[in-house]
Each structure stands twice: as C-alpha cells, then as structure tokens.
Design an enzyme around this catalytic site. Structure first.
Site, mmCIF file in Angstrom:
data_model
loop_
_atom_site.group_PDB
_atom_site.id
_atom_site.type_symbol
_atom_site.label_atom_id
_atom_site.label_comp_id
_atom_site.label_asym_id
_atom_site.label_seq_id
_atom_site.Cartn_x
_atom_site.Cartn_y
_atom_site.Cartn_z
ATOM 1 N N LYS A 13 4.046 -7.996 -3.716
ATOM 2 C CA LYS A 13 5.076 -7.337 -4.545
ATOM 3 C C LYS A 13 6.360 -7.100 -3.757
ATOM 4 O O LYS A 13 7.452 -7.432 -4.201
ATOM 5 C CB LYS A 13 4.570 -5.986 -5.101
ATOM 6 C CG LYS A 13 3.355 -6.094 -6.006
ATOM 7 C CD LYS A 13 2.932 -4.754 -6.563
ATOM 8 C CE LYS A 13 2.520 -3.734 -5.512
ATOM 9 N NZ LYS A 13 1.341 -4.111 -4.725
ATOM 10 N N ARG A 87 1.791 3.014 -11.543
ATOM 11 C CA ARG A 87 0.464 2.621 -11.060
ATOM 12 C C ARG A 87 -0.648 3.244 -11.900
ATOM 13 O O ARG A 87 -1.821 3.004 -11.612
ATOM 14 C CB ARG A 87 0.315 3.094 -9.611
ATOM 15 C CG ARG A 87 0.247 1.962 -8.595
ATOM 16 C CD ARG A 87 0.179 2.620 -7.229
ATOM 17 N NE ARG A 87 -0.265 1.769 -6.174
ATOM 18 C CZ ARG A 87 0.552 1.190 -5.291
ATOM 19 N NH1 ARG A 87 1.849 1.318 -5.383
ATOM 20 N NH2 ARG A 87 0.056 0.479 -4.303
ATOM 21 N N ARG A 159 0.478 -0.838 9.274
ATOM 22 C CA ARG A 159 0.384 0.398 8.500
ATOM 23 C C ARG A 159 -1.009 1.002 8.653
ATOM 24 O O ARG A 159 -1.999 0.274 8.627
ATOM 25 C CB ARG A 159 0.654 0.104 7.017
ATOM 26 C CG ARG A 159 2.128 0.156 6.670
ATOM 27 C CD ARG A 159 2.427 -0.355 5.293
ATOM 28 N NE ARG A 159 1.560 0.160 4.235
ATOM 29 C CZ ARG A 159 1.701 -0.161 2.952
ATOM 30 N NH1 ARG A 159 2.673 -0.976 2.575
ATOM 31 N NH2 ARG A 159 0.888 0.322 2.044
ATOM 32 N N ARG A 170 -8.412 1.036 -1.637
ATOM 33 C CA ARG A 170 -7.179 0.820 -2.425
ATOM 34 C C ARG A 170 -7.399 -0.218 -3.514
ATOM 35 O O ARG A 170 -6.831 -0.116 -4.598
ATOM 36 C CB ARG A 170 -6.037 0.387 -1.487
ATOM 37 C CG ARG A 170 -5.582 1.537 -0.603
ATOM 38 C CD ARG A 170 -4.767 1.054 0.561
ATOM 39 N NE ARG A 170 -3.469 0.593 0.141
ATOM 40 C CZ ARG A 170 -2.657 -0.135 0.907
ATOM 41 N NH1 ARG A 170 -3.038 -0.471 2.133
ATOM 42 N NH2 ARG A 170 -1.485 -0.494 0.474
HETATM 43 P P1 ADP Z 1 1.064 -1.738 -1.386
HETATM 44 O O1 ADP Z 1 2.416 -2.288 -1.058
HETATM 45 O O2 ADP Z 1 0.055 -2.203 -0.399
HETATM 46 O O3 ADP Z 1 0.699 -1.965 -2.818
HETATM 47 P P2 ADP Z 1 2.345 0.798 -1.404
HETATM 48 O O4 ADP Z 1 3.200 0.758 -0.215
HETATM 49 O O5 ADP Z 1 2.960 0.479 -2.734
HETATM 50 O O6 ADP Z 1 1.115 -0.175 -1.155
HETATM 51 O O7 ADP Z 1 1.647 2.217 -1.533
HETATM 52 C C1 ADP Z 1 1.037 2.860 -0.431
HETATM 53 C C2 ADP Z 1 0.354 4.130 -0.925
HETATM 54 O O8 ADP Z 1 1.356 5.025 -1.472
HETATM 55 C C3 ADP Z 1 -0.658 3.928 -2.061
HETATM 56 O O9 ADP Z 1 -1.946 3.569 -1.590
HETATM 57 C C4 ADP Z 1 -0.636 5.319 -2.718
HETATM 58 O O10 ADP Z 1 -1.371 6.268 -1.965
HETATM 59 C C5 ADP Z 1 0.839 5.706 -2.614
HETATM 60 N N1 ADP Z 1 1.604 5.277 -3.812
HETATM 61 C C6 ADP Z 1 2.595 4.341 -3.865
HETATM 62 N N2 ADP Z 1 3.061 4.213 -5.110
HETATM 63 C C7 ADP Z 1 2.349 5.076 -5.876
HETATM 64 C C8 ADP Z 1 2.329 5.390 -7.278
HETATM 65 N N3 ADP Z 1 3.160 4.782 -8.152
HETATM 66 N N4 ADP Z 1 1.463 6.337 -7.705
HETATM 67 C C9 ADP Z 1 0.634 6.970 -6.856
HETATM 68 N N5 ADP Z 1 0.570 6.705 -5.541
HETATM 69 C C10 ADP Z 1 1.417 5.772 -5.050
HETATM 70 P P1 ADP Z 2 2.512 -5.725 -1.541
HETATM 71 O O1 ADP Z 2 3.903 -5.160 -1.573
HETATM 72 O O2 ADP Z 2 2.049 -6.224 -2.886
HETATM 73 O O3 ADP Z 2 1.516 -4.799 -0.923
HETATM 74 P P2 ADP Z 2 3.505 -7.522 0.581
HETATM 75 O O4 ADP Z 2 4.711 -8.177 -0.002
HETATM 76 O O5 ADP Z 2 3.724 -6.441 1.581
HETATM 77 O O6 ADP Z 2 2.526 -7.041 -0.621
HETATM 78 O O7 ADP Z 2 2.600 -8.684 1.208
HETATM 79 C C1 ADP Z 2 1.349 -8.370 1.865
HETATM 80 C C2 ADP Z 2 1.191 -9.274 3.117
HETATM 81 O O8 ADP Z 2 0.992 -10.638 2.713
HETATM 82 C C3 ADP Z 2 2.410 -9.293 4.022
HETATM 83 O O9 ADP Z 2 1.980 -9.416 5.354
HETATM 84 C C4 ADP Z 2 3.203 -10.531 3.584
HETATM 85 O O10 ADP Z 2 3.957 -11.078 4.655
HETATM 86 C C5 ADP Z 2 2.082 -11.482 3.160
HETATM 87 N N1 ADP Z 2 2.421 -12.305 1.987
HETATM 88 C C6 ADP Z 2 3.172 -11.962 0.908
HETATM 89 N N2 ADP Z 2 3.223 -12.971 0.017
HETATM 90 C C7 ADP Z 2 2.464 -13.978 0.541
HETATM 91 C C8 ADP Z 2 2.105 -15.307 0.079
HETATM 92 N N3 ADP Z 2 2.545 -15.771 -1.106
HETATM 93 N N4 ADP Z 2 1.316 -16.059 0.866
HETATM 94 C C9 ADP Z 2 0.858 -15.581 2.048
HETATM 95 N N5 ADP Z 2 1.160 -14.350 2.549
HETATM 96 C C10 ADP Z 2 1.946 -13.547 1.799
#
Ligand code: ADP
Ligand code: ADP
Length: 222
Positions: A13, A87, A159, A170
């Site tokens: 994302k 979410r 992280r 998660r």
């Molecule tokens: P990822 O990029 O791996 O999807 P995020 O960085 O978006 O993870 O979120 C990290 C953590 O922050 C989540 O596991 C949750 O604890 C919290 N969080 C983020 N966005 C939300 C949301 N919209 N509602 C509730 N908790 C959230």
């Molecule tokens: P989210 O915000 O959904 O948690 P991220 O954009 O942070 O996801 O991506 C999660 C991990 O996967 C990061 O280390 C990123 O560099 C890698 N990544 C993202 N998109 C791709 C893809 N299409 N193929 C392989 N690796 C990816």
C-alpha cells in the site's frame, strides 16, 4: 480525486500510494506513518497507540477517526489517497459521514490482493528510513548501499511490528476486521481488485491503468 487503497499489511500500500500521489498530485495520508510520527514526538495519542501497534492489534476507532479527519482537513481540497485507513467498517462509515459533512465522497477504492505466504516474506524483509519514511526491501527493493537510505544517508531500521510473530497477529486482524471494509465499499462505489503479487512496476501499471480509465469515465459524466 479521493481514493482509498486497501490491502493486507505488507501488500504494498505505502509503496504504491507514494507513486499514485506523485502521479496525480494527491496528498498521501498514511495512518500508520501518522501514528509512528505521533509516537516519535511522544504525544498523548502516540502513547495511547503504542501497546496496540506493538501487539498487532488495531488502535481504537475513535482515536483513529479523529486523527484522520484532522489529516484530511489539513490536506485541503486537492484530493488524497488514504493508506491504512479505514481499517474497520465502523471507520469507513465514520469517514463517509465526515466527508458528507463537506459535500464530499470517496471516488474509488483500489484493493491489493495477495496471499498470506507472500506477505510474510515482504514484511520480514521490509526496512524503513526513520527520517524520511522511504521503504525498502532486503531483496526486492534494495537501497544503493546496504542498510542506508538513498535519500538522506540515514541508517535503515526494521519496524518492531514486522517480526514473524506480530505479522501473524496483524494478518489475523486484517482478515477479521479489515476485509469486510472491501465488501462495504463494493455496495456503493467502484472497487478495483489489483493483483499485488506482481513486481512493484507491474502493480503500479495495473493501478494507473484502472485509475486512468476511471478518470476518463468520470470526465464523460454530465
Ligand atoms: P502496514 O503498512 O503494515 O499495513 P501500518 O503502518 O498501516 O501497517 O499500521 C501499523 C499499525 O498501526 C497497525 O498494526 C495498527 O496497530 C495501527 N493502525 C494503522 N492504521 C490504523 C487504523 N486505520 N485503525 C487502527 N489501527 C491502525
Ligand atoms: P504496506 O504499506 O501495505 O504495509 P509496503 O509498501 O510497506 O506495504 O511494502 C511491504 C514490503 O514489501 C516493503 O519492504 C516493500 O519494499 C516490499 N514491496 C512492496 N511492493 C512490492 C512488490 N510488488 N513486490 C515485491 N516487494 C514489494
């Protein structure tokens, strides 16, 4: 244009939102990034969010909705792409209500589809820059110099919630609480499913293709 990007943690994302925001001049509003900034600043909200984030649970809706409403307000009227929010179905309902108050609505939803096994590899290999928020991967998206951010030379970090144990929690949270948000949106607006298991460039082009078609069809409407 006001867009929501949905998908499991690690689906890509953040990576894709940065590209969409750049392409269309939108604000990139990431709830996770805002929460991490609150924590780094030692704010009351950051303190309240900490235990939920570290255990892989969701931060309570009322805290998140208030925080994201403020971010949307601050972003102004040029449009935005939401990353990590809403979410829960309740957050989606509250977002709709908040936007309706300003005569606005979400225009389109992009849903990144990927299976859980691939997610685990993406998340445990994710490395981020604590200074500028750039995101890398130890195999898929390497920085030019190992462990160092290309943009500002800062040391990259893993992280604390990207360990296998917390990732598992998660993913459970995602399937139980966030997947229903996709069905909520399907009832009323355009939802585009995107194959997120492709490489970064391919996923970007799939997204831009869908958004391009959406923008053209919106222009044709009277
Ligand atoms: P990822 O990029 O791996 O999807 P995020 O960085 O978006 O993870 O979120 C990290 C953590 O922050 C989540 O596991 C949750 O604890 C919290 N969080 C983020 N966005 C939300 C949301 N919209 N509602 C509730 N908790 C959230
Ligand atoms: P989210 O915000 O959904 O948690 P991220 O954009 O942070 O996801 O991506 C999660 C991990 O996967 C990061 O280390 C990123 O560099 C890698 N990544 C993202 N998109 C791709 C893809 N299409 N193929 C392989 N690796 C990816």
């Amino acid at each position: 244009m006001r867009i929501v990007l949905l998908g499991a943690p690690g689906a890509g994302k953040g990576t894709q939102c940065k590209r969409i925001a750049g392409r269309y001049g939108l604000a990139h509003l990431s709830s996770g990034d805002i929460l991490r900034a609150e924590r780094a600043a030692g704010s009351e909200l950051g303190g309240k969010a900490r235990q939920f984030m570290d255990s892989g649970a969701l931060v309570p809706d009322e805290l998140i909705v208030e925080m994201m409403a403020a971010a949307i307000n601050k972003a102004g009227r040029n449009g935005f792409v939401l990353d990590g929010f809403p979410r829960t179905v309740n957050q989606a309902v509250e977002l709709d209500k908040y936007m309706a108050g300003d005569g606005l609505k979400i225009d389109a939803v992009l849903n990144l589809v990927i299976d859980d096994e691939m997610i685990a590899a993406r998340m445990t290999g994710r490395r981020s820059c604590p200074k500028c928020g750039a995101v890398y991967h130890i195999e898929n998206l390497k920085p030019k110099v190992d462990g160092i951010c290309d943009n500002d030379g800062t040391g990259l970090i893993q992280r604390p919630d990207d360990t296998l144990e917390v990732v598992k929690k998660r993913l459970e949270t995602y399937h139980r609480q966030t997947e229903p948000v996709v069905d909520y949106y399907r009832k009323s607006i355009a939802v585009y499913d995107i194959n997120a298991s492709e490489d970064v460039e391919k996923v970007s082009s799939l997204i831009l293709e869908k958004l391009g078609a959406f923008v053209s069809s919106a222009k044709r409407e009277p």
